[in-house]
Design a protein around this motif. Structure first.
Motif: not given
Ligand SMILES: [Zn+2]
Ligand SMILES: [Zn+2]
Length: 361
Positions: A109-114, A152-156, A158-161, A192-204
């Motif tokens: 919730r803490s990350r995906t809250a609008a 907007g997800s921040g993930c590369a 095929g990857v989920s937080p 944030q409650g979650q981490v992105i192991k492989t972040p999106c290359g475009e927006c880091s």
């Protein structure tokens, strides 16, 4: 393809169970198998999903009827697809988890809250004429927009937080020292409650990128320095479905060589020769929309004003326009020909009796 279990058995209720019982049992199971409490436990994850699916069907009278009559195939036939993942479940049953886990409605919730986008300010200098008559300006705003690559997800791709391993997705860690326990923001996921192991290359991994956007701004006639125009939704974009901010355009109006604004009236000074002032005639005066012929009566003095009704600046809120005020300036010639000088001297002699009338001698 796995064979689906019976929804009533999964929730441990009778076929004629009331809505209350179904909800109560689902809450119990959801609490037991909640991914927050069983990080990395695939079996618990499956149980949680299964229970959620069962609850989704049995808590909905229409779906429950289909299931009672036709079983799983009936639901599939009716277009029911179940949940695609945890986020789906949390967004559907957020209110139930809200009860269970206090202030949070889901593990992420803490990350995906609008998050609403910020408002932006743009300073725009326009000409006096554009302000008086209105115009359309093209402005280019540099702002953060949702990353097109990860939306907007921040993930590369095929990857989920992943749920943060340090705080189990709570966003807070509790440290006990002696009799006290202190909760602080989780340093690993920064709350944030979650981490992105492989972040999106475009927006880091930030979910947003800088972009330039060109907008057409309609500037109404009558704006002045300090006027603020709002472009709804043209501020920074929100995250996770949050609304975009607004763009505020602050107007600054440049000075004009001829015209000066006072309220909604436009002032200007029109020079005429002293001969015309004395004898009368006419003069072309500039207005906002062209020129206007002004009749000059005999003996017009410097500082005399003429008012052109409704030739001023439109009222921004309301109807009509201000006036144009024309101030006459009588000019004195500086370079005289010999003949002009003689004529003026003669004129002066001719004026002697009048001078005495004024008591100047
Ligand atoms: Zn991205
Ligand atoms: Zn964490």
């Amino acid at each position: 393809m796995t064979i689906k279990g019976d929804y009533y058995e999964i929730l441990g209720v009778e076929r004629n169970a009331s809505d209350e019982e179904i909800k109560k049992n689902y809450r119990k199971l959801a609490m037991q198998y909640h991914p927050d409490r069983n990080p990395g436990n695939r079996e618990a994850e499956e149980m949680f999903k299964e229970a959620s699916e069962a609850y989704e069907v049995l808590s909905d009278q229409q779906k429950r009827d289909i299931y009672n009559r036709y079983g799983h195939d009936g639901l599939t036939g009716a277009g029911y697809r179940g949940f695609s993942g945890f986020d789906d479940i949390f967004s559907s049953f957020g209110d139930i988890f809200g009860d269970i886990f206090g202030f949070r409605t889901g593990h992420s919730r803490s990350r995906t809250a609008a998050q609403a986008g910020s408002d932006l300010r743009y300073d725009l200098r326009i000409s006096f004429m554009d302000a008086a008559l209105g115009t359309t300006a093209e402005i280019t705003v540099h702002k953060y927009v949702l990353c097109t690559s990860c939306r907007g997800s921040g993930c590369a791709s095929g990857v989920s937080p992943e749920v943060c391993s340090r705080c189990q997705g709570r966003g807070q860690v509790t440290q006990s020292s002696g009799f006290f326990s202190i909760s602080t923001t989780c340093p690993q996921c920064r709350g944030q409650g979650q981490v992105i192991k492989t972040p999106c290359g475009e927006c880091s991994g930030g979910g947003k990128i800088q972009a330039a956007k060109t907008l057409q701004l309609k500037i109404p006639a009558g704006v002045e320095s300090g006027s603020r125009l709002r472009m709804r939704g043209e501020g920074e974009e929100g995250l996770y479905g949050g609304p975009s901010g607004d763009l505020y355009v602050f107007i600054e109006v440049k000075r004009h060589d001829v015209f000066e604004r006072k309220g909604n009236d436009v002032h200007c000074r029109v020079p005429i020769t002293f001969v015309r002032a004395a004898l009368g005639g006419s003069v072309e005066a500039p207005t906002l929309t062209g020129t206007e012929k002004i009749k000059i009566p005999r003996g017009t003095q410097t500082g005399h004003t003429f008012r052109l009704k409704g030739k001023g600046i439109p009222h921004l809120r309301g109807y009509g326009c201000g006036d144009q005020i024309i101030e006459i300036v009588v000019t004195i010639p500086t370079n005289l020909t010999r003949r002009q000088e003689e004529l003026l001297k003669e004129f002066d002699r001719e004026s002697e009796p009048q001078k005495s009338f004024f008591g100047l001698r």
